[in-house]
Design an enzyme around this catalytic site. Structure first.
Site, PDB file in Angstrom:
ATOM      1  CB  CYS A   1     -14.725 -20.201  72.479  1.00  0.00           C
ATOM      2  SG  CYS A   1     -14.483 -21.058  74.064  1.00  0.00           S
TER       3      CYS A   1
ATOM      4  CB  CYS B   1     -16.592 -24.646  75.558  1.00  0.00           C
ATOM      5  SG  CYS B   1     -15.917 -23.262  76.476  1.00  0.00           S
ATOM      6  CB  SER B   2     -19.799 -22.189  72.888  1.00  0.00           C
ATOM      7  OG  SER B   2     -20.497 -22.596  74.065  1.00  0.00           O
ATOM      8  CB  CYS B   3     -16.190 -18.447  76.161  1.00  0.00           C
ATOM      9  SG  CYS B   3     -15.862 -19.643  77.471  1.00  0.00           S
TER      10      CYS B   3
END
Length: 230
Positions: A120, A123-125
């Site tokens: 991602c 961000c951190s999906c």
């Protein structure tokens, strides 16, 4: 061949539509959780080591075990595999895994000619229902950038060396869609049960930064049994 939401031909697509504030590494909810955690630790209401252990358990054991069951089912059931690759969200829900961060799951399959890697970039999906909490390195800026720019080097850092002719496809998770890698079934596992196969599936193999564990060789198994009876 065109792939949906796909590969970066080593380019960044910053128009993701994430539902995050990308001016910060943390969402508003995450910031509040961090603040609450700080207060609880400061007042001695929770133990830092115990908290770390709980987080690690969800990162490496509880969450990924759900994904491992999905992968194992796909390895033994061709019809389920077809449904999984067609509509990952619905197929995952068949095994009662669903919820926040798992509303739109796309499953991509590793083959003899293609290796898939998930990142991602903004961000951190991450598909929580099947992988649990994202590991720290998945959220780090170096991984998020290098996975796109130099995926083979990143894989080598994780101990994965691919044949020169094997294609690496990098999939960028977003707020709208999260990816799960269906790794290749290890050799010498014919006739294994789903439970046995699930034990070979690692979290990293479902992100693409690793591969499943190899099946023990018969000689190793025999040696263990012989030793136990001696």
């Amino acid at each position: 061949m065109t792939h949906p939401k796909h590969p970066h031909d080593h380019q960044h697509d910053h128009d993701h539509g994430h539902d995050h504030d990308h001016g910060s590494e943390l969402s508003e909810a995450a910031i509040r959780v961090r603040a609450l955690e700080t207060v609880l630790l400061a007042k001695g209401y929770v133990n830092a080591d115990a908290l770390d252990l709980i987080v690690e358990t969800y990162e490496t054991k509880i969450g990924p075990r759900c994904g491992a069951q999905v992968v194992a089912r796909a390895w033994v059931d061709a019809d389920y595999k077809a449904r999984l690759l067609t509509d990952g969200t619905a197929a995952v829900a068949e095994l009662s895994f669903s919820g926040r961060q798992g509303e739109h799951i796309k499953v991509v399959e590793n083959t003899e000619s293609v290796h898939n890697l998930v990142v991602c970039t903004l961000c951190s999906c991450y598909p929580w229902p099947v992988l649990g909490l994202p590991p720290v390195w998945y959220k780090s800026a170096p991984y998020r950038s290098r996975a796109v720019l130099e995926p083979r080097t990143v894989l080598a850092d994780f101990g994965v060396t691919l044949p020169p002719g094997k294609t690496v496809r990098v999939w960028d998770s977003t707020a709208e869609i999260r990816y799960l890698v269906l790794p290749q079934r290890p050799e010498s596992t014919e006739g294994w049960s789903e439970a046995q196969l699930a034990e070979l599936v690692t979290r990293d193999s479902m992100i693409g930064t690793g591969v499943p564990k190899a099946a023990p060789s018969p000689s190793v198994g025999n040696a263990q049994v012989h030793g136990a009876n001696t």
